[in-house]
Design an enzyme around this catalytic site. Structure first.
Site, PDB file in Angstrom:
ATOM      1  N   GLY A  15      49.491 -62.648  31.165  1.00  0.00           N
ATOM      2  CA  GLY A  15      48.045 -62.759  31.369  1.00  0.00           C
ATOM      3  C   GLY A  15      47.666 -64.059  32.046  1.00  0.00           C
ATOM      4  N   GLU A  34      52.506 -74.740  29.996  1.00  0.00           N
ATOM      5  CA  GLU A  34      53.418 -73.886  29.216  1.00  0.00           C
ATOM      6  C   GLU A  34      54.382 -74.783  28.452  1.00  0.00           C
ATOM      7  OE1 GLU A  34      53.858 -70.443  28.631  1.00  0.00           O
ATOM      8  OE2 GLU A  34      55.311 -71.371  27.265  1.00  0.00           O
ATOM      9  N   CYS A  42      56.447 -61.188  27.136  1.00  0.00           N
ATOM     10  CA  CYS A  42      56.898 -59.951  27.793  1.00  0.00           C
ATOM     11  C   CYS A  42      58.207 -60.167  28.540  1.00  0.00           C
ATOM     12  CB  CYS A  42      55.812 -59.446  28.734  1.00  0.00           C
ATOM     13  SG  CYS A  42      56.332 -58.005  29.669  1.00  0.00           S
ATOM     14  N   CYS A  47      59.029 -57.221  26.137  1.00  0.00           N
ATOM     15  CA  CYS A  47      59.200 -55.950  26.862  1.00  0.00           C
ATOM     16  C   CYS A  47      60.466 -55.890  27.716  1.00  0.00           C
ATOM     17  CB  CYS A  47      58.015 -55.710  27.792  1.00  0.00           C
ATOM     18  SG  CYS A  47      56.439 -56.256  27.154  1.00  0.00           S
ATOM     19  N   LYS A  50      63.848 -56.278  25.733  1.00  0.00           N
ATOM     20  CA  LYS A  50      63.890 -55.086  24.859  1.00  0.00           C
ATOM     21  C   LYS A  50      64.305 -53.854  25.654  1.00  0.00           C
ATOM     22  CE  LYS A  50      60.697 -52.434  24.848  1.00  0.00           C
ATOM     23  NZ  LYS A  50      59.402 -52.510  24.215  1.00  0.00           N
ATOM     24  N   ALA A 114      50.018 -78.077  25.188  1.00  0.00           N
ATOM     25  CA  ALA A 114      48.661 -78.448  25.591  1.00  0.00           C
ATOM     26  C   ALA A 114      47.704 -78.304  24.415  1.00  0.00           C
ATOM     27  CB  ALA A 114      48.205 -77.545  26.732  1.00  0.00           C
ATOM     28  N   GLY A 174      56.673 -50.527  10.274  1.00  0.00           N
ATOM     29  CA  GLY A 174      56.675 -49.181  10.865  1.00  0.00           C
ATOM     30  C   GLY A 174      55.868 -49.126  12.145  1.00  0.00           C
ATOM     31  N   TYR A 176      55.247 -50.598  16.426  1.00  0.00           N
ATOM     32  CA  TYR A 176      55.969 -50.518  17.702  1.00  0.00           C
ATOM     33  C   TYR A 176      57.350 -51.175  17.623  1.00  0.00           C
ATOM     34  CZ  TYR A 176      51.836 -49.600  20.763  1.00  0.00           C
ATOM     35  OH  TYR A 176      50.759 -49.087  21.403  1.00  0.00           O
ATOM     36  N   GLU A 180      61.042 -49.244  17.670  1.00  0.00           N
ATOM     37  CA  GLU A 180      61.842 -49.428  18.889  1.00  0.00           C
ATOM     38  C   GLU A 180      63.200 -50.045  18.556  1.00  0.00           C
ATOM     39  OE1 GLU A 180      59.415 -51.621  21.666  1.00  0.00           O
ATOM     40  OE2 GLU A 180      58.457 -49.785  22.401  1.00  0.00           O
ATOM     41  N   ARG A 197      55.673 -48.895   4.619  1.00  0.00           N
ATOM     42  CA  ARG A 197      54.910 -48.486   3.431  1.00  0.00           C
ATOM     43  C   ARG A 197      54.151 -47.178   3.609  1.00  0.00           C
ATOM     44  NH1 ARG A 197      50.600 -53.524   3.680  1.00  0.00           N
ATOM     45  NH2 ARG A 197      49.796 -53.064   5.747  1.00  0.00           N
ATOM     46  N   THR A 309      50.824 -55.973  27.501  1.00  0.00           N
ATOM     47  CA  THR A 309      50.923 -56.802  28.705  1.00  0.00           C
ATOM     48  C   THR A 309      49.941 -56.384  29.810  1.00  0.00           C
ATOM     49  OG1 THR A 309      53.222 -57.263  28.213  1.00  0.00           O
ATOM     50  CG2 THR A 309      52.540 -57.567  30.507  1.00  0.00           C
ATOM     51  N   HIS A 433      58.917 -27.786  39.770  1.00  0.00           N
ATOM     52  CA  HIS A 433      59.895 -27.047  38.989  1.00  0.00           C
ATOM     53  C   HIS A 433      61.301 -27.316  39.488  1.00  0.00           C
ATOM     54  CE1 HIS A 433      61.293 -23.779  36.469  1.00  0.00           C
ATOM     55  NE2 HIS A 433      61.975 -23.324  37.493  1.00  0.00           N
ATOM     56  N   GLU A 438      56.196 -30.330  34.041  1.00  0.00           N
ATOM     57  CA  GLU A 438      55.415 -29.158  34.456  1.00  0.00           C
ATOM     58  C   GLU A 438      54.760 -28.467  33.259  1.00  0.00           C
ATOM     59  OE1 GLU A 438      57.628 -25.659  35.986  1.00  0.00           O
ATOM     60  OE2 GLU A 438      59.447 -26.658  35.298  1.00  0.00           O
TER      61      GLU A 438
END
Ligand code: NDP
Length: 456
Positions: A15, A34, A42, A47, A50, A114, A174, A176, A180, A197, A309, A433, A438
């Site tokens: 971001g 930073e 991410c 992300c 992962k 910062a 339980g 994301y 994963e 839970r 993200t 197809h 489809e």
């Protein structure tokens, strides 16, 4: 060094970088701070690594399937350290790209912690910088306070840096991250227990997807320990013990805490300047990402709106376009597609059946089948697709899928939903197809119609 800028961004994650580059493209003088690595959660510890781990895990399944397609002599052993080295090199490469992108855009990067030191002023490594606009894009970090003892467990940060695969893992949560990594670690060869839970994983998703995901995780050999509150985690010489409210204990060699994330606002000096924080520590913002103090904005996970993200990137770009190019853009947080990278993966956009029913009459269309590739190789896993349609005006309100390529398929359908597609539009679309996708344009009769009453 120049210490006066038009914008100072705190946090060089997805971001913050997107907002800073866009502002610079509009001619703004931008400083971005930073204190860890450029790229943020991410790219560095989320992300991207992962998904690289997910690809590694997918080969165990692919090797099995290959035998069903006539391949012989297919076997192998996963060496986590080799993957870890290759992953580290790839993340270094991506971080380098992010640094180059900032440099090319003319954004000044300041490495260091910062904090806001006064109105329109930020301090980094003892140096003070001034700007009329400050953007907080510091993201979030794993929560470790859901139950006692979680501080001993790995989080998604550490699991991505493992060099050895544990024989057994307790995955706690339980959501994301939990489902994963449960799926990935099981694919790589660990014995996985997923402890949460609720009765079903992934609260907030369509219940038909949740139930099928639970079944497919079980089918992949993951033990689901669900429906019982979690009390505490203990570590001993044998490994970890998770104590549950019903008196039972779950054990494993390793433990992964995936019980949510907290916004990174501590120590930024926000409260000293009067910026209102919510009880979870997130920065309170309006629809234009303005904090309660003029001159300070916040985007992404630090605002705890939709913690994804692409949403942070959209919020950052909207901020930059509005503030530096006189536009009037707002991010629509209502219809955001998301995917969960389990095996098989799932993806979803729009309303769940329950949410749609709460709004009025609904028609539900479903398709469930064994995909051609799986069926041929003798596998049992199934693909499930669901359309939730407005019973009055035929508009498609929700698209839900569990099955191979679900994230890719739902991403394309997200365009149709953004355009306000109706079920009739889906019906008049000619299929590609043979594909799984489809099926989304071949669902003829609803499996049920509801008159606006939530199903049991
Ligand atoms: P989530 O909010 O998705 O899940 C947190 C889990 O922890 C829930 O299952 C929750 O249970 C459980 N939990 C919280 N407190 C307790 C407690 N006291 N006792 C027992 N269980 C508890 O967080 P994640 O950490 O999985 O993910 C964080 C964010 O990262 C998500 O918001 C997501 O948007 C983003 N993300 C997105 C991904 C993607 O797009 N594919 C991948 C990974 C992360 P309950 O539901 O019962 O409250």
């Amino acid at each position: 060094m120049n210490t006066t800028f038009d914008l100072i961004t705190l946090g060089a994650g997805s971001g913050g970088v997107a907002a800073s580059r866009r502002a610079a493209a509009h001619g703004a003088r931008v400083l971005i701070a930073e204190d860890s690595r450029v790229g943020g959660t991410c790219v560095i510890r989320g992300c991207v690594p992962k998904k690289l781990m997910m690809y590694a895990a997918g080969f165990s399944h692919a090797l099995e399937e290959a035998r069903g397609f006539g391949w012989t002599g297919v076997s192998g052993r996963f060496e986590m350290a080799r993957w870890a080295d290759a992953k580290a090199a790839e993340i270094d490469r991506l971080e380098g790209l992010y640094r180059t992108m900032l440099d090319t855009a003319g954004v000044t990067l300041a490495m260091g912690r910062a904090r806001l030191s006064g109105p329109g002023e930020v301090e980094i490594n003892g140096q003070r910088y001034q700007a009329p606009r400050i953007l907080i894009a510091t993201g979030g970090a794993p929560a470790r306070d859901a139950i006692p003892g979680l501080e001993h467990a790995m989080t998604s940060n550490e699991v991505l840096d493992m060099r050895e695969l544990p024989a057994s893992v307790l995955v706690i949560g339980g959501g994301y991250i939990a489902v994963e990594f449960a799926s990935i670690l099981a694919g790589l060869g660990s014995r996985v227990t997923l402890a949460f839970r609720a009765e079903l994983p992934l609260r907030g998703f369509d219940v038909d997807l949740r139930a099928r995901l639970a079944a497919s995780l079980t089918e992949r050999g993951i033990e689901l320990a669900s429906g019982v509150d979690l009390s505490s985690l203990e570590q001993d010489v044998e490994g970890f013990r998770l104590l549950r409210a019903d008196g039972s204990t779950l054990r494993a060699k390793a433990a992964l805490n995936a019980t949510g994330r907290h916004p990174n606002t501590a120590g930024l000096g926000l409260e000293d300047l009067g910026v209102t924080l919510a009880s979870d520590g997130s920065v309170v913002v309006d629809a234009d990402s303005r904090s309660t103090v003029p001159g300070i904005w916040a985007i992404g996970d630090v605002t705890n709106r939709v913690n994804l993200t692409p949403v942070a990137i959209a919020e950052g770009r909207a901020f930059a376009d509005n503030e530096f190019a006189g536009q009037r853009l707002r991010v629509d947080h209502r219809t955001v597609a998301s995917a969960v990278f389990t095996d098989p993966p799932m993806a979803t956009i729009g309303l769940t059946e329950l949410q749609a029913c709460a709004q009025g009459p609904v028609a539900v269309f479903e398709s469930e089948f064994r995909p051609m590739k799986t069926a041929f190789a003798g596998g049992t896993s199934r693909t499930y697709m669901k359309l939730v349609v407005d019973g009055l005006n035929d508009r498609v309100l929700g698209v839900h899928m569990l099955g191979t390529d679900a994230p890719e398929i739902v991403q394309s359908l997200a365009v149709a939903l953004s355009c306000g597609a109706t079920k009739r539009d889906f019906d008049r679309t000619i299929a590609v197809h043979p594909t799984a996708a489809e099926e989304f344009v071949l669902m003829r009769e609803p499996v049920r119609r509801t008159a606006g009453v939530a199903p049991a």
